[in-house]
Design a protein around this motif. Structure first.
Motif, PDB file in Angstrom:
ATOM      1  N   LYS A   1      -4.803   1.206  -5.480  1.00 20.83           N
ATOM      2  CA  LYS A   1      -5.951   0.289  -5.451  1.00 20.83           C
ATOM      3  C   LYS A   1      -6.178  -0.332  -6.829  1.00 20.83           C
ATOM      4  O   LYS A   1      -6.495  -1.514  -6.951  1.00 20.83           O
ATOM      5  CB  LYS A   1      -7.209   1.029  -5.002  1.00 20.83           C
TER       6      LYS A   1
ATOM      7  N   ASP B   1      -7.991  -1.083   2.238  1.00 20.17           N
ATOM      8  CA  ASP B   1      -9.431  -1.060   2.503  1.00 20.17           C
ATOM      9  C   ASP B   1      -9.735  -0.244   3.762  1.00 20.17           C
ATOM     10  O   ASP B   1      -8.844   0.346   4.379  1.00 20.17           O
ATOM     11  CB  ASP B   1     -10.007  -2.482   2.582  1.00 20.17           C
TER      12      ASP B   1
ATOM     13  N   LYS C   1     -10.788  -1.175   6.752  1.00 17.39           N
ATOM     14  CA  LYS C   1     -10.511  -1.782   8.056  1.00 17.39           C
ATOM     15  C   LYS C   1      -9.187  -1.274   8.628  1.00 17.39           C
ATOM     16  O   LYS C   1      -8.290  -0.884   7.876  1.00 17.39           O
ATOM     17  CB  LYS C   1     -10.477  -3.312   7.941  1.00 17.39           C
TER      18      LYS C   1
ATOM     19  N   ALA D   1      -4.799  -4.772  -1.546  1.00 20.44           N
ATOM     20  CA  ALA D   1      -6.237  -4.516  -1.411  1.00 20.44           C
ATOM     21  C   ALA D   1      -6.641  -4.511   0.061  1.00 20.44           C
ATOM     22  O   ALA D   1      -7.435  -3.661   0.497  1.00 20.44           O
ATOM     23  CB  ALA D   1      -7.026  -5.571  -2.177  1.00 20.44           C
ATOM     24  N   ASP D   2      -6.096  -5.448   0.844  1.00 22.63           N
ATOM     25  CA  ASP D   2      -6.383  -5.483   2.281  1.00 22.63           C
ATOM     26  C   ASP D   2      -5.827  -4.250   2.987  1.00 22.63           C
ATOM     27  O   ASP D   2      -6.473  -3.664   3.858  1.00 22.63           O
ATOM     28  CB  ASP D   2      -5.771  -6.742   2.918  1.00 22.63           C
TER      29      ASP D   2
END
Length: 358
Positions: free
Chosen positions: A25, A51, A53, A47-48
């Motif tokens: 990260k 995360d 989600k 980063a996506d």
């Protein structure tokens, strides 16, 4: 046991350094804030991926219709990575070369494969001419045809290479034959999380050749055709719904198919169907400028074949078309100084023709 998307393999390395999830990260944040444009794209994806989600968003290329933003489940991307790893026998600590833009699904999946399979991945600038060490040897890499063409001499440092994004010319495939590097064409799209089928391009046995080798789907992938003879894909681990493409194919078995061309490019001239891609293949190597085959309305034929050339003027001789069948020869040639392109460099045929008409 299938790993979950929130895990980072303990043998994963990025540019020779090991990272756990929290450290990765921080790397993503550093790329986003201080990196080059390509490093920023890499940081954005990391980063996506890291995360909370369970999905990422990605833009489709238009294989199944108009380009759009879709949600892709991260666990489906894990299944895709494992399927590729199993097919090519990739093991933890194997070295991979990442030279594709991370904005697109192929580039994203190179990182996912490394994180999930425990590969040691070197990320380099995703240009045409690639700058990677001649002292290193890689077990796996993915490129687009233009990169293959510009880096043929360096391919000896790669054991297995997959090539996608655009069809490869017969001339380029001929240049691959002496290489010990095992090179494969891939078929896939954003909706299928990169490739779902592989076609061998070199290192053939005595009974094999490019002409009799077809795309072979990966395990757990099922294929069929719709009423247009376009490919329909069932991939339960990748997508809950059937994926209907605009690619016209010929099925050779339950697991193999031959790609013929795009349904939205098919030309019906005088009752005969033509696939522009097949005519273009015959002309490759004979025309130095970029070009494509298209059509325009004709009172007698309904549609007539035309050739669109990226040039200031037309200086093509008739000998260029000597290998075409009589009906395949373009009835008219248009020139345009610059083709319209997508952000990934694909020619936008309709927009280019519209510019000519205007």
């Amino acid at each position: 046991m299938i790993p979950t998307y929130d895990k980072v393999h303990n043998h994963f390395k990025l540019n020779n350094k090991s990272y756990n999830r929290d450290e990765l990260k921080e790397v993503a944040y550093s790329f986003i804030k201080e990196g080059s444009p390509s490093e920023k794209a890499l940081g954005d994806f990391l980063a996506d991926w890291l995360d909370a989600k369970d999905y990422i968003k990605s833009k489709t290329s238009g294989t199944t219709g108009k380009p759009k933003i879709i949600k892709i489940k991260k666990q489906a991307m894990v299944y895709s990575a494992i399927a590729t790893g199993n097919y090519f026998g990739l093991k933890p600590k194997d070295r991979a070369l990442h030279c594709l833009p991370t904005q697109f699904i192929a580039g994203k999946m190179m990182l996912v494969r490394a994180i999930i399979l425990g590969l040691q991945v070197d990320v380099i600038e995703p240009g045409t001419t690639l700058n990677f060490s001649s002292k290193k040897h890689y077990h796996f890499a993915a490129m687009i045809p233009m990169q293959v063409q510009q880096n043929l001499k360096k391919l000896t440092h790669i054991k297995t290479l997959i090539v996608g994004g655009a069809p490869m010319s017969s001339e380029l495939i001929d240049q691959l034959q002496p290489l010990q590097t095992k090179v494969y064409a891939t078929y896939g799209m954003t909706e299928t999380i990169t490739h779902i089928a592989i076609k061998k391009l070199n290192n053939f046995t005595n009974s094999e050749s490019v002409s009799n080798t077809y795309y072979e789907v990966l395990p757990s992938i099922h294929i069929s055709q719709d009423e247009r003879e376009c490919l329909v894909i069932e991939a339960p681990k990748l997508s809950k719904e059937k994926i209907t493409t605009n690619d016209v194919v010929k099925l050779h078995s339950e697991k193999t198919f031959e790609w013929l061309g795009r349904f939205d490019n098919v030309i019906n001239s005088g009752g005969i169907k033509f696939f522009p891609e097949q005519i273009e293949e015959k002309l490759k190597g004979k025309i130095s400028n970029r070009f494509f085959i298209a059509s325009e309305e004709d009172d007698k034929l309904g549609e007539k074949l035309i050739l669109v050339l990226e040039a200031v003027k037309n200086d093509l001789s008739n000998t260029v078309f000597k290998d075409l069948d009589a009906y395949e020869k373009p009835k008219k040639i248009y020139t345009v100084s610059k083709f319209s392109e997508t952000t990934s460099g694909k020619i936008q045929r309709l927009q280019t023709i519209a510019a000519i008409n205007n």
